[in-house]
Design an enzyme around this catalytic site. Sequence first.
Site, PDB file in Angstrom:
ATOM      1  N   SER A 235       0.931  -1.316   0.012  1.00 26.93           N
ATOM      2  CA  SER A 235      -0.107   0.170   0.065  1.00 26.93           C
ATOM      3  C   SER A 235       0.723   1.232   0.039  1.00 26.93           C
ATOM      4  O   SER A 235       1.534   1.508  -0.774  1.00 26.93           O
ATOM      5  CB  SER A 235      -0.802  -0.099   0.950  1.00 26.93           C
ATOM      6  OG  SER A 235      -2.267   0.553   0.989  1.00 26.93           O
ATOM      7  N   ASP A 467      -9.223  -4.197  -5.825  1.00 22.32           N
ATOM      8  CA  ASP A 467      -8.552  -3.471  -4.819  1.00 22.32           C
ATOM      9  C   ASP A 467      -9.096  -2.306  -4.310  1.00 22.32           C
ATOM     10  O   ASP A 467      -9.312  -1.458  -5.399  1.00 22.32           O
ATOM     11  CB  ASP A 467      -7.116  -3.385  -4.947  1.00 22.32           C
ATOM     12  CG  ASP A 467      -6.444  -2.841  -3.661  1.00 22.32           C
ATOM     13  OD1 ASP A 467      -6.764  -1.960  -2.843  1.00 22.32           O
ATOM     14  OD2 ASP A 467      -5.350  -3.422  -3.233  1.00 22.32           O
ATOM     15  N   HIS A 495      -7.422  -6.014  -0.416  1.00 23.02           N
ATOM     16  CA  HIS A 495      -6.217  -4.939  -0.780  1.00 23.02           C
ATOM     17  C   HIS A 495      -5.030  -5.714  -0.322  1.00 23.02           C
ATOM     18  O   HIS A 495      -4.963  -6.152   0.756  1.00 23.02           O
ATOM     19  CB  HIS A 495      -6.520  -3.985   0.567  1.00 23.02           C
ATOM     20  CG  HIS A 495      -5.302  -2.665   0.331  1.00 23.02           C
ATOM     21  ND1 HIS A 495      -5.087  -2.399  -0.773  1.00 23.02           N
ATOM     22  CD2 HIS A 495      -4.683  -2.267   1.390  1.00 23.02           C
ATOM     23  CE1 HIS A 495      -4.266  -1.563  -0.463  1.00 23.02           C
ATOM     24  NE2 HIS A 495      -3.833  -1.371   0.883  1.00 23.02           N
TER      25      HIS A 495
END
Length: 526
Positions: A235, A467, A495
């Site tokens: 991320s 996602d 995610h």
Amino acid sequence: MHTRRTPRRARTAAGLLAAALLIAGCSSGGTETTASSSAQEAAALAPLPGPTPAALAPYYGQKPAWRDCGAPGFQCATLKAPRDYAAPSAGDVRLAVARKKATGPGKRLGSLLVNPGGPGGSAIAYLQGYAGIGYPAGVRARYDMVAVDPRGVARSEPVECLDGREMDAYTRTDVTPDDTKETNTLVTAYRRFAEGCGADAPELLRHVSTVEAARDLDIVRAALGDKKLNYVGASYGTFLGATYAGLFPQRAGRLVLDGAMDPSLPARRLNLEQTEGFDTAFTAFAKDCVRQGDCPLGGRGTAPGQVGKNLKAFFERLDARPIPTGDADGRRLTESLATMGVIAAMYDEGAWEQLREALTAAMKDKDGAGLLVLSDSYYERDAKGEYSNLMFANAAVNCLDLPPAFDSPDEVRRALPDFEKASPVFGEGLAWASLNCAYWPVRATGEAQRIEARGAAPIVVVGTTRDPATPYRWAEALAGQLDSARLLTYEGDGHTAYGRGSACIDSAINTYLLEGTPPTDGKRCS
């Protein structure tokens, strides 16, 4: 911008502590700008000169003094970095570092740094709670697993802004204002949050950018005795890792960037595309919810659009009349807390059943406890009413990295049609949430830019097609910018992808980490 991550194994409410939400304003730029044109117009991040400047030599020459800490097998140390790289003699920042040494057998491959995202996520907590024990045994056998909390985060001189009661009030603030009075209340909340951060760390607040955190990683690399940095970032951690590669392409080793961000996008576009990502994830949840037959948002055959309208109507009822939660501090479930609870569950399809149950209790029994648990897990609020510094560091980094997405409430109002089109359920709230950096006490020092990292070894960029927080197109964009990228795609929900149940993804990444052989560019897994 806020990016967090959790492994698919951690499907309880507490396990939702690592997710991702880019709702903080990051940079200016109109919503009409396309991703491709933004990437073309953005300047490229320039690499730093190869030789280490003499003024930084003392930092690069550090040797960590390891001590046992946390669970058995883990060690901790403290290193120093210059608070201001332009003036190294002006003061230091203390960086907390942790490791778990390679267990063997097999030839040791050096250190593997991990970062779970944020900005604001504690890499050390991630290492001790998951990566140091949950990464594949073959990887842990041959790498020292290492984490450093970035400056301003957790154990590395954490930025603090509000106390627990103040944060409780802040998280209940209505982010879908209906009139001038409610708009002023929201602006006041953003101002108080910013003022609290500024009062806590006025000097550090000017030096918590991603570029500075990436330069810190190079000091840590040198202190560990590694010629190159091996790294797995998820991320926001992909932005940190890509920035490192852009600054130090010749020192980039085996880098995995999972749930990738596109550093070339201005924030209004960044936030708009993420809003679309949450809508995509919600559509998948809506289809699953009605298919289960016990969905409180619609019976079998209900279209996802109608499911969204039903949820939005529920949020509006909460806006007018919050419901009880049984919370010891007397908190009721407001529209803002319920929305965050739903968003938190979008990160992992393993949480969808929990969300269905929480929505059923709230909508049918007027019991908001389940949604409050999900919301608290997102904000990292503990049972004592205390919050980690996740949200504080998140804003501090975001508001320094790039100029605000919006400068005023009027700008938000003009952008609302675009955000509501991107997501009828979440668009309004995510647009208003992007206003927070407008009131930040420190001017931004960064800008949107491409990262090319020419000359770097192969870098594996991982994207998940549905996602919610880092849309798949961002992985495609980053892979298109990085000179040596190999794009690895997971066709699925949730995610990030590594360590979340796909044998195909895990095998490709493990082979790269252990043997140095990257997957074929464009490889797809399901």
